[in-house]
Each structure stands twice: as C-alpha cells, then as structure tokens.
Design a protein around this motif. Structure first.
Motif, PDB file in Angstrom:
ATOM      1  N   GLY A   3       8.145   1.558   4.560  1.00 19.57           N
ATOM      2  CA  GLY A   3       7.601   2.718   3.858  1.00 19.57           C
ATOM      3  C   GLY A   3       7.898   2.672   2.364  1.00 19.57           C
ATOM      4  N   VAL A   4       9.129   2.314   2.017  1.00 22.31           N
ATOM      5  CA  VAL A   4       9.507   2.193   0.600  1.00 22.31           C
ATOM      6  C   VAL A   4       8.700   1.083  -0.068  1.00 22.31           C
ATOM      7  CG1 VAL A   4      11.396   1.570  -0.957  1.00 22.31           C
ATOM      8  CG2 VAL A   4      11.794   3.185   0.912  1.00 22.31           C
TER       9      VAL A   4
ATOM     10  N   TRP B 192       5.210   2.304  -0.780  1.00 22.56           N
ATOM     11  CA  TRP B 192       5.163   3.171  -1.958  1.00 22.56           C
ATOM     12  C   TRP B 192       5.222   2.351  -3.244  1.00 22.56           C
ATOM     13  CZ3 TRP B 192       3.631   7.811  -3.030  1.00 22.56           C
ATOM     14  CH2 TRP B 192       3.572   8.762  -2.022  1.00 22.56           C
ATOM     15  N   ILE B 193       6.088   1.357  -3.294  1.00 17.05           N
ATOM     16  CA  ILE B 193       6.205   0.513  -4.492  1.00 17.05           C
ATOM     17  C   ILE B 193       4.892  -0.222  -4.751  1.00 17.05           C
ATOM     18  CG2 ILE B 193       7.351  -1.537  -5.427  1.00 17.05           C
ATOM     19  CD1 ILE B 193       9.924  -0.518  -4.081  1.00 17.05           C
TER      20      ILE B 193
ATOM     21  N   MET C 142       1.897   0.695  -3.779  1.00 21.30           N
ATOM     22  CA  MET C 142       0.877   1.673  -4.182  1.00 21.30           C
ATOM     23  C   MET C 142       1.054   2.089  -5.640  1.00 21.30           C
ATOM     24  SD  MET C 142       0.587   4.005  -0.705  1.00 21.30           S
ATOM     25  CE  MET C 142       0.141   5.444  -1.640  1.00 21.30           C
ATOM     26  N   ILE C 143       2.289   2.312  -6.062  1.00 28.73           N
ATOM     27  CA  ILE C 143       2.537   2.696  -7.458  1.00 28.73           C
ATOM     28  C   ILE C 143       2.151   1.560  -8.398  1.00 28.73           C
ATOM     29  CG2 ILE C 143       4.371   3.196  -9.115  1.00 28.73           C
ATOM     30  CD1 ILE C 143       5.712   4.850  -6.886  1.00 28.73           C
TER      31      ILE C 143
ATOM     32  N   TRP D 162      -1.582   1.360  -8.630  1.00 26.06           N
ATOM     33  CA  TRP D 162      -2.066   2.469  -9.457  1.00 26.06           C
ATOM     34  C   TRP D 162      -1.868   2.149 -10.937  1.00 26.06           C
ATOM     35  CZ3 TRP D 162       0.852   6.449 -12.104  1.00 26.06           C
ATOM     36  CH2 TRP D 162       0.072   7.517 -12.514  1.00 26.06           C
TER      37      TRP D 162
END
Length: 126
Positions: free
Chosen positions: A20-21, A24-25, A27-28, A31
């Motif tokens: 999960g972490v 997120w990394i 995805m950021i 982005w």
C-alpha cells in the motif's frame, strides 16, 4: 492461537501495508511526473500568476513553475510583479523547500526559501 498462524498473519499484514505504501509512492511520483510536463507547468504558472494578481492587486507574471517530490520543493522562475513598463519586483528564480503540510489549518510550512536575482524597483511612479 498457534504461533505459526500469528506469524503468517503478521507477515501477510506487513506485506499488504508495504504494498500500500509503495502504491502511494508510485501514484505521487506519477502525479508529479504529469505535473512536470511543459503544458502542466505552464498551466500551474498561469494559475499561480492569477492567484498572486488577485492577492497583490498588481499584475503578476510567472514564466515557469516546477514541483519535485524528493525533496518536496517548489521552484518558480521569471516572476514579475507590476505593469510591463513599470515592474515593481522581478525574481529570476525562487526555490521553496516544504517541510510540513498541515491540512487541518490549510497551511504549508517552508523550511528554506532561496531567492536568486531579486530586483526591487522603488522608483515606480504612482
């Protein structure tokens, strides 16, 4: 509960949290890569210029704006405040290192600000 079951459950939970972490990394980062494309940077620079124009009640132009995740930093270049013929302030490059995001207070804490090529014109007629 059996010790082996607890260890397996802990292992699965740990792997799930780490995935999960990692998601997120990724995805950021994706982005930020999208935001650092030339069209997105131009849009961000125009949005910042519009916001500063509203806040300062003076025309503001921003040539470029870049965002980086590691370290979390905002870099603006070619900032000019004031009319075309009577510029009040000109900044060649400004860098701000972000240290905290306080969402509840809607606040961003800067740990370092660096200004290069800052020119202030005090002889602007009113």
């Amino acid at each position: 509960m059996d010790r082996a079951k607890v260890q397996r459950r802990f292992g699965r939970t740990l792997i799930t949290v780490l995935l999960g972490v990692l998601l997120w990394i990724v995805m950021i980062q994706a982005w930020l890569v999208a935001l650092n494309r030339p069209a997105a940077r131009a849009w961000l620079a125009q949005a910042l210029a519009r916001k500063l124009t509203t806040v300062l009640a003076e025309p503001v132009r921003v040539a470029d704006l870049r965002l980086t995740a590691f370290p979390p930093q905002i870099v603006v270049t070619g900032v000019e405040v004031g009319g075309v013929g009577a510029s009040l302030l000109r900044l060649d490059r400004g860098e701000a290192l972000l240290s905290q995001f306080r969402l509840r207070e809607r606040e961003v804490v800067l740990s370092q600000v660096r200004l290069k090529g800052l020119h202030i014109n005090l002889d602007v007629p009113k």
